[in-house]
Design a protein around this motif. Sequence first.
Motif, PDB file in Angstrom:
ATOM      1  N   ASP A  23       0.798  -1.214   0.000  1.00  0.00           N
ATOM      2  CA  ASP A  23       0.000   0.000   0.000  1.00  0.00           C
ATOM      3  C   ASP A  23       0.836   1.271   0.000  1.00  0.00           C
ATOM      4  N   CYS A  24       2.074   1.194   0.511  1.00  0.00           N
ATOM      5  CA  CYS A  24       2.892   2.397   0.570  1.00  0.00           C
ATOM      6  C   CYS A  24       3.918   2.447  -0.548  1.00  0.00           C
ATOM      7  N   VAL A 139       3.485   8.053  -3.727  1.00  0.00           N
ATOM      8  CA  VAL A 139       2.835   7.317  -2.624  1.00  0.00           C
ATOM      9  C   VAL A 139       1.329   7.576  -2.670  1.00  0.00           C
ATOM     10  N   ASN A 141      -1.941   8.403  -1.454  1.00  0.00           N
ATOM     11  CA  ASN A 141      -2.862   9.012  -0.484  1.00  0.00           C
ATOM     12  C   ASN A 141      -3.744   9.981  -1.251  1.00  0.00           C
ATOM     13  N   CYS A 195      -1.795   4.495   1.742  1.00  0.00           N
ATOM     14  CA  CYS A 195      -0.656   4.275   2.625  1.00  0.00           C
ATOM     15  C   CYS A 195      -1.030   4.753   4.030  1.00  0.00           C
TER      16      CYS A 195
END
Length: 302
Positions: A23-24, A139, A141, A195
């Motif tokens: 996820d990150c 990343v 988000n 993330c």
Amino acid sequence: DDDVLLPYARGHGPSHSHRRVRDCQSVTHGNATHEARPSGNHSWLPAAESTVFVSSVAGSSRWVYGHMTVVHDPLSSVSVLEPGGPSGCSVSRRASVEETAEDAGCLYAQNAGFFDTRSGKCLGNVVSDGRAVQDSGGVQNAQFGIRRDGSLVFGYLSQEDVLDQSNPFVQLVSGVVWLLRNGEVYINQSLKAECDETQETGKLRTFVDVVSARTAVGHDADGKLILFQIDGQTEVRGMNLWELADFLKSYGVVNAINLDGGGSSTYVRDGSLASYPSDHCESDSRWRCARPVSTVLCVHQR
Ligand code: NDG
């Protein structure tokens, strides 16, 4: 600190060994999923209108106080500001929203991006008045940005999207959790996609479910930008993100992301603190003090 409440907050326990690495990981190339809308250009209206609300959440057992700011012409009156002014992110500065807003002459201002509470480092993407301050390297988000042509962008961006020069971002900031996508609650999808290391209030699911002070940004069907801030205290007062998404939806917000909240959640109007922050003051813990935070969303004169 009222908001870093769990033993597995970043760097203190099991979340590191069970970190969901995927996820990150960053998305470097291609178009990540996001929504773009033309911004309103209601030039006959004042730059913005600010309203105060008192609202009951969860069947009137909890009363919450907050601010909603409707910006009529976002391209010419909204800026993402670095903490304490230009170069604030490069020196990991933290500044109260009042300090940052005063130097820039903001009519209305609220806290925006997340930061590392130990180093003060700005987290995520930051573009401020056309200056590319930093990029997150893709990343995943939730992002809010305004492009040069005035389009309002909400959602996920690859690093390529962020660096695009054909219609570049003039303002860009990162939140955590895409609350509303095209009029629908998008939290379940966010829980899978985002993330969880950008925020320090426990795991992402806890961050979503806990009541706290919150700050958010969205847009309505007319392309007006909606700034939202609600007071609270983690686990005691405020809204969880499900309630926040429902609230915004009921006010006609179409796309919205959640920004830094908890003790960081701050609203400044005409240079003065207008919200009730949850952090205890360092000088005297009987009082509550506005936290020195990271980036700010500022509404200024056109
Ligand atoms: C606030 C946030 C926390 C974040 C910190 C620094 C909430 C509820 O500010 O997650 O890590 O950005 O948004 N809390 O305490």
